[in-house]
Design a protein around this motif. Structure first.
Motif, short mmCIF file in Angstrom:
data_model
loop_
_atom_site.label_atom_id
_atom_site.label_comp_id
_atom_site.label_asym_id
_atom_site.label_seq_id
_atom_site.Cartn_x
_atom_site.Cartn_y
_atom_site.Cartn_z
N PHE A 100 40.37 46.09 68.45
CA PHE A 100 39.39 45.24 67.78
C PHE A 100 39.75 44.96 66.31
O PHE A 100 39.07 44.18 65.65
N GLY A 101 40.78 45.62 65.79
CA GLY A 101 41.15 45.43 64.40
C GLY A 101 40.18 46.04 63.42
O GLY A 101 40.06 45.57 62.29
N LEU A 102 39.50 47.12 63.83
CA LEU A 102 38.51 47.76 62.96
C LEU A 102 39.12 48.83 62.06
O LEU A 102 38.62 49.08 60.97
N VAL A 103 40.18 49.49 62.54
CA VAL A 103 40.79 50.61 61.82
C VAL A 103 42.30 50.43 61.83
O VAL A 103 42.89 50.04 62.86
N GLU A 104 42.94 50.70 60.71
CA GLU A 104 44.40 50.75 60.60
C GLU A 104 44.80 52.03 59.89
O GLU A 104 44.34 52.30 58.77
N LEU A 105 45.64 52.82 60.56
CA LEU A 105 46.12 54.07 59.98
C LEU A 105 47.62 53.95 59.72
O LEU A 105 48.37 53.47 60.58
N GLY A 106 48.03 54.38 58.54
CA GLY A 106 49.44 54.26 58.16
C GLY A 106 50.24 55.52 58.44
O GLY A 106 49.76 56.64 58.26
N ARG A 107 51.44 55.32 58.91
CA ARG A 107 52.42 56.39 59.10
C ARG A 107 53.72 55.92 58.46
O ARG A 107 54.01 54.74 58.43
N ALA A 108 54.49 56.85 57.96
CA ALA A 108 55.74 56.48 57.29
C ALA A 108 56.87 57.39 57.74
O ALA A 108 56.69 58.60 57.89
N PHE A 109 58.03 56.80 57.99
CA PHE A 109 59.25 57.54 58.24
C PHE A 109 59.98 57.71 56.91
O PHE A 109 60.15 56.76 56.16
N ARG A 110 60.42 58.91 56.63
CA ARG A 110 61.07 59.19 55.35
C ARG A 110 62.54 58.85 55.33
O ARG A 110 63.16 58.79 54.27
N THR A 111 63.14 58.63 56.48
CA THR A 111 64.58 58.43 56.54
C THR A 111 64.96 57.06 55.99
O THR A 111 64.24 56.07 56.14
N THR A 112 66.12 57.02 55.35
CA THR A 112 66.71 55.78 54.85
C THR A 112 68.19 55.75 55.21
O THR A 112 68.78 56.79 55.51
N VAL A 113 68.76 54.58 55.17
CA VAL A 113 70.20 54.43 55.40
C VAL A 113 70.79 53.62 54.25
O VAL A 113 70.14 52.70 53.74
N PRO A 114 72.00 53.95 53.82
CA PRO A 114 72.61 53.20 52.71
C PRO A 114 73.31 51.94 53.21
O PRO A 114 73.83 51.89 54.34
N LEU A 115 73.32 50.96 52.38
CA LEU A 115 74.11 49.74 52.60
C LEU A 115 74.88 49.47 51.31
O LEU A 115 74.28 49.31 50.26
N ILE A 116 76.19 49.44 51.43
CA ILE A 116 77.05 49.21 50.27
C ILE A 116 77.55 47.77 50.31
O ILE A 116 78.20 47.36 51.27
N VAL A 117 77.21 47.04 49.28
CA VAL A 117 77.63 45.65 49.15
C VAL A 117 78.81 45.61 48.17
O VAL A 117 78.65 45.91 46.98
N THR A 118 79.97 45.31 48.67
CA THR A 118 81.19 45.30 47.87
C THR A 118 81.34 43.95 47.16
O THR A 118 80.67 42.97 47.51
N PRO A 119 82.21 43.88 46.16
CA PRO A 119 82.44 42.58 45.51
C PRO A 119 83.02 41.56 46.48
O PRO A 119 83.57 41.89 47.53
N ARG A 120 82.90 40.31 46.10
CA ARG A 120 83.50 39.24 46.89
C ARG A 120 85.01 39.36 46.86
O ARG A 120 85.60 39.66 45.82
N ILE A 121 85.63 39.11 47.99
CA ILE A 121 87.08 39.23 48.12
C ILE A 121 87.67 37.83 48.30
O ILE A 121 87.27 37.10 49.21
#
Length: 440
Positions: free
Chosen positions: A147-168
């Protein structure tokens, strides 16, 4: 229960307010039927909050990025694998993955039908025009009722890195000439006397092949010793990038520092693909974690590109010289410089004497300053970059402006090297052969 009540949506709070109002009106007007309706409207969001608050969800998330090392301007794909490992079903899941703003907007997904053993995989793309190391995540999961009456939040703590290198920028094979030879332990040796046992040895280093251990010398010295003459001749190149703050102009991706990083990265990849062992040296010296990248590695330019991806300006006033070894045995050195002053000339001469061939790309940083409407700094060379200063210090240097292409500057540097040394190598000749690599 307090967390569940805090998750009431605007609709849920409106239901509670309407229920209380209906009960009050029923008591004032003496309408029992209206009171029953008010109780129903009031209890519905409270019961929903109680059920969602007591539910125990066991959601598992696996986040992967492909590729983890991506060039600036190229997209990377992020895959989210969600699994419900619990027995409690849920209504609707609202997923939001936290992404740095330079990678794009935060992706949001809505999934429903979550049951025991439920699995779902979603993907989205990220793209950055800015180099750097970014963390993707954590993910926020909001559980909502039907019914959209209640929203409960959960969070995952994990992250992953993304390395953006210079243009080649792909570089063409050009003959640069000069002393492109191996150095140090990689220099070939000839033995005029003695047998195979009369070999030159050195101390064992981490990563050396144990089959090269010379046991007789090890027993005599009490330390592991390895044969030197069994190492192949390996051409080496040192890339020196001047990342001092006082040497560059401009802001963000339009700065001269970003141009210097792009030039350095393009040369590093070009040399690595042609069998060179490459190391990176900055204004603060050589980082031990990013020392020589050997040519027999499948992805030998990866660590060097990672170092360039996170390179920032340095506040020091002079270049560090601790990376230099024995004079004349530095192999090839290619420098990418910004603004230079006369105080840098003595150290530049030392660099040129240390190496067998000193080549440089001198950025016309005042042109970048004009683009960003920033005045030049005191002590900068105002005309045509720092090429005259480098030439006076014994370097073969070409100037580069904001509108110049990297491959064009590279070809010009090759023509300068060929004219200085009298190299007769044809234009289409292999760069590795022009560099003087010896067959194994």
């Amino acid at each position: 229960m307090r967390e569940a009540l805090g998750g009431l949506t605007v609709r849920g709070r409106a239901f509670i307010a309407a229920g209380i109002t209906a009960i009050a009106c029923a008591m004032l007007l003496g309408q029992p039927a209206l009171s029953r309706v008010g109780v129903l409207i009031l209890v519905l969001p409270l019961v929903t909050a109680l059920l969602l608050g007591r539910a125990r969800y066991r959601l598992a998330l696996v986040r992967t990025t492909s590729p983890q090392l991506v060039a600036a301007g190229q997209p990377a794909r992020v895959t989210l694998s969600l699994t419900n490992e619990g027995r409690t079903p849920s209504g609707v899941l609202l997923l939001e993955d936290h992404v740095p703003y330079v990678l794009g907007t935060r992706p949001r997904f809505v999934v429903d039908g979550v049951r025991q053993g439920w699995q779902r995989r979603v993907t989205y793309q990220v793209r950055s025009d800015v180099r750097g190391r970014f963390e993707i995540g954590p993910m926020t999961v909001r559980v909502s009722d039907a019914f959209g009456l209640v929203e409960l939040g959960r969070a995952f703590r994990t992250t992953v890195p993304l390395i953006v290198t210079p243009r080649i920028s792909p570089l063409p094979p050009v003959p640069l000439g000069g002393g492109w030879t191996g150095s140090g332990d990689n220099r070939p040796r000839a033995f005029a006397f003695g047998s195979a046992e009369d070999v030159t040895v050195r101390e064992y280093r981490r990563g050396d092949d144990l089959r090269r251990v010379h046991w007789r010398s090890s027993a005599r010295t009490g330390e592991l010793m390895v044969r030197r003459e069994e190492q192949p001749w390996q051409s080496r190149a040192t890339l020196l990038i001047d990342n001092r703050l006082l040497s560059h102009r401009g802001q963000g991706i339009a700065s001269s520092l970003e141009a210097a990083v792009t030039v350095t990265a393009s040369i590093a990849v070009h040399l690595s693909q042609r069998g060179f062992s490459v190391r990176l040296v900055t204004a603060s010296g050589e980082d031990g974690a990013h020392a020589w990248h050997v040519r027999d590695s499948e992805h030998n330019s990866g660590p060097l590109l990672e170092a360039l991806a996170v390179l920032q300006t340095d506040n020091r006033s002079h270049l560090d010289s601790s990376w230099m070894g024995e004079q004349g045995q530095g192999g090839l050195t290619i420098g990418v410089f910004g603004a230079l002053g006369q105080s840098d000339v003595p150290l530049l001469r030392r660099f040129a004497h240390h190496t067998t061939s000193a080549l440089a790309v001198a950025l016309d940083v005042e042109a970048w300053a004009a683009r960003s409407s920033r005045p030049g700094r005191h002590g900068a060379v105002p005309q045509k970059g720092s090429a005259p200063v480098l030439s006076s210090a014994g370097w073969r240097a070409v100037s580069m402006g904001p509108q110049d292409r990297v491959d064009t500057v590279w070809e010009e540097l090759g023509r300068m090297g060929a004219s200085r040394t009298g190299t007769s190598t044809p234009q289409g000749h292999s760069f590795a052969r022009a560099a003087g690599s010896s067959p194994s």
